[in-house]
Design an enzyme around this catalytic site. Structure first.
Site, PDB file in Angstrom:
ATOM      1  N   ASP A 164      -1.408  -4.971  14.029  1.00 60.24           N
ATOM      2  CA  ASP A 164      -2.131  -4.580  15.240  1.00 60.24           C
ATOM      3  C   ASP A 164      -3.215  -5.625  15.476  1.00 60.24           C
ATOM      4  OD1 ASP A 164      -3.010  -2.526  12.833  1.00 60.24           O
ATOM      5  OD2 ASP A 164      -4.717  -3.430  13.825  1.00 60.24           O
ATOM      6  N   ARG A 189       2.056  11.128  -8.704  1.00 61.55           N
ATOM      7  CA  ARG A 189       1.419  11.319  -7.389  1.00 61.55           C
ATOM      8  C   ARG A 189       2.257  10.760  -6.247  1.00 61.55           C
ATOM      9  NH1 ARG A 189      -4.685  11.927  -7.445  1.00 61.55           N
ATOM     10  NH2 ARG A 189      -5.071  12.578  -9.572  1.00 61.55           N
ATOM     11  N   ARG A 215       7.349   1.809   1.179  1.00 58.20           N
ATOM     12  CA  ARG A 215       7.633   0.379   1.350  1.00 58.20           C
ATOM     13  C   ARG A 215       8.041  -0.229   0.009  1.00 58.20           C
ATOM     14  NH1 ARG A 215       4.319  -1.847   6.018  1.00 58.20           N
ATOM     15  NH2 ARG A 215       5.402  -0.737   7.673  1.00 58.20           N
ATOM     16  N   ARG A 233      -0.341  -8.739  -3.266  1.00 61.51           N
ATOM     17  CA  ARG A 233      -0.391  -7.646  -2.292  1.00 61.51           C
ATOM     18  C   ARG A 233       0.489  -8.009  -1.108  1.00 61.51           C
ATOM     19  NH1 ARG A 233      -1.985  -3.911   1.070  1.00 61.51           N
ATOM     20  NH2 ARG A 233      -3.152  -4.403   2.951  1.00 61.51           N
ATOM     21  N   GLY A 281       0.825  -1.207   0.000  1.00 59.69           N
ATOM     22  CA  GLY A 281       0.000   0.000   0.000  1.00 59.69           C
ATOM     23  C   GLY A 281       0.856   1.252   0.000  1.00 59.69           C
ATOM     24  N   GLY A 318       1.092  -6.372   2.572  1.00 57.67           N
ATOM     25  CA  GLY A 318       0.595  -5.272   3.394  1.00 57.67           C
ATOM     26  C   GLY A 318       0.375  -5.696   4.828  1.00 57.67           C
ATOM     27  N   SER A 319      -0.249  -4.813   5.569  1.00 59.10           N
ATOM     28  CA  SER A 319      -0.493  -5.099   6.979  1.00 59.10           C
ATOM     29  C   SER A 319      -1.982  -5.341   7.195  1.00 59.10           C
ATOM     30  CB  SER A 319      -0.003  -3.941   7.846  1.00 59.10           C
ATOM     31  OG  SER A 319      -0.702  -2.774   7.496  1.00 59.10           O
ATOM     32  N   ARG A 333       8.741  -3.087  12.531  1.00 57.45           N
ATOM     33  CA  ARG A 333       7.944  -3.116  11.301  1.00 57.45           C
ATOM     34  C   ARG A 333       8.760  -3.542  10.087  1.00 57.45           C
ATOM     35  NH1 ARG A 333       2.640  -0.263  11.583  1.00 57.45           N
ATOM     36  NH2 ARG A 333       2.413  -0.042  13.798  1.00 57.45           N
TER      37      ARG A 333
HETATM   38  N1  HPA Z   1      -8.244  -2.092   9.896  1.00 54.33           N
HETATM   39  C1  HPA Z   1      -8.137  -1.967   8.580  1.00 54.33           C
HETATM   40  N2  HPA Z   1      -6.994  -2.108   7.936  1.00 54.33           N
HETATM   41  C2  HPA Z   1      -5.890  -2.376   8.649  1.00 54.33           C
HETATM   42  C3  HPA Z   1      -5.941  -2.514  10.022  1.00 54.33           C
HETATM   43  C4  HPA Z   1      -7.178  -2.371  10.673  1.00 54.33           C
HETATM   44  O1  HPA Z   1      -7.285  -2.492  11.906  1.00 54.33           O
HETATM   45  N3  HPA Z   1      -4.670  -2.750  10.454  1.00 54.33           N
HETATM   46  C5  HPA Z   1      -3.884  -2.770   9.355  1.00 54.33           C
HETATM   47  N4  HPA Z   1      -4.621  -2.553   8.262  1.00 54.33           N
END
Ligand code: HPA
Length: 237
Positions: A204, A43, A24, A87, A20, A89-90, A217
Site C-alpha cells: 500500500d 498458537r 504465508r 524477513r 509475519g 513481508g509487506s 498479493r
Molecule cells: N504501516 C505499517 N506497516 C505496514 C504498512 C503500513 O502502512 N503497510 C504494510 N505494513
C-alpha cells in the site's frame, strides 16, 4: 522445544525466512520448498522446514510487530541455532518513486523504539542489514526484473499511526517505506552475530492511498520469497 516453537532440536534450518503471516509461511513452504514438513503450530504460528535447491530452509511465521518477531527470532537463534534470518513481508510506500508491487531491500531501519530499547538506554543504535545478504538480494532482484529500491525504512510500533508529522520527516529524509518488524530483527542479529535482511513488497502507499489488490498479493509475495532464497543461497544452481 521452546515456549513458542514446538519443533524438536535439529528440525529447524540455519536459514530461516520470516513472514509475519503464518499462512504465508505455509504457502511459501508448499510453493518453494521440497519435502516441506510442518515443524510448529504453537498458537497457530506455523513453521515449516524443507529444502530449496538442496539447501535446508525453514519458514516460520513471526506475527505482527517487533515484540512478536522478537520472541520467534530469539528462540530461533538461541535455541535452534538459526544463523541467517530473512524477513519477507509487506510495507507501506513512503516516496513518490516507490510504487505498489515494488520490492524494498531495507538497508537500515529507523524507529521510535524497539524491544531492545531497554538495553540500549541513551544509545541510538543504527540497525542495519547484513551486507552480504543485501548485496546478493540486490543481484537477485535485478536478475528477476522486479523493480527494487534499496535504502532506509521505518519500523513502526503502530499500524494506525496518529503522528503524520513524524511521517512527514521520514518522507523528507528519504525513508522508502514503513513496516513493523525489521529493526528488532537487525538488532537481534547484530547481538547474536547472525545475518539478517528484510525483503519487503510494497502493499500500500501512504502518499497515494493505493493498495495492492488481493488478487495480486500472491504473485508479489512469490517474487519476494524467490529474492530472499536467492540472497540466502547465491551459489545455488
Ligand atoms: N504501516 C505499517 N506497516 C505496514 C504498512 C503500513 O502502512 N503497510 C504494510 N505494513
Amino acid at each position: 522445544m521452546t515456549i513458542h516453537i514446538g519443533a524438536e532440536k535439529g528440525e529447524i534450518a540455519e536459514t530461516v525466512l520470516l513472514p509475519g503471516d503464518p499462512y504465508r509461511a505455509k504457502w511459501a513452504a508448499e510453493t518453494f520448498l521440497d519435502n516441506a514438513k510442518q515443524v510448529n503450530n504453537v498458537r497457530g504460528m506455523l513453521g515449516f522446514t524443507g529444502t530449496w535447491k538442496g539447501n535446508p530452509v525453514s519458514i516460520q511465521g513471526s506475527g505482527m510487530g517487533m515484540p512478536s518477531l522478537s520472541i520467534y527470532a530469539n528462540e530461533l537463534i538461541r535455541d535452534f541455532g538459526a544463523k541467517t534470518l530473512i524477513r519477507i513481508g509487506s510495507c507501506g510506500g513512503m516516496q513518490d518513486s516507490v510504487n505498489v508491487r515494488d520490492v524494498i531491500l531495507a538497508m537500515t531501519s529507523t524507529t521510535l523504539s524497539t524491544p531492545s530499547r531497554g538495553i540500549m538506554k541513551e544509545l541510538n543504535f543504527a540497525p542495519c542489514a547484513d551486507w552480504g545478504l543485501l548485496q546478493a538480494a540486490a543481484q537477485a532482484a535485478e536478475a528477476s526484473g522486479t523493480p527494487t529500491h534499496i535504502g532506509g525504512i521505518y519500523s513502526s510500533d503502530v499500524f494506525y499511526d496518529e503522528r503524520p508529522d513524524l511521517n512527514e520527516q521520514m518522507v523528507r529524509h528519504g525513508i522508502l517505506g514503513v513496516e513493523m518488524e525489521a529493526a528488532e530483527l537487525y538488532i537481534l542479529a547484530a547481538r547474536h552475530k547472525c545475518r539478517a535482511l528484510a525483503v519487503l513488497t510494497v502493499s500500500d502507499h501512504l502518499l497515494t492511498g493505493e493498495a495492492l489488490p488481493a488478487s495480486d498479493r500472491e504473485s508479489s509475495f512469490g517474487d519476494m520469497v524467490e529474492i530472499a532464497l536467492r540472497a540466502a543461497f547465491p551459489n545455488a544452481a
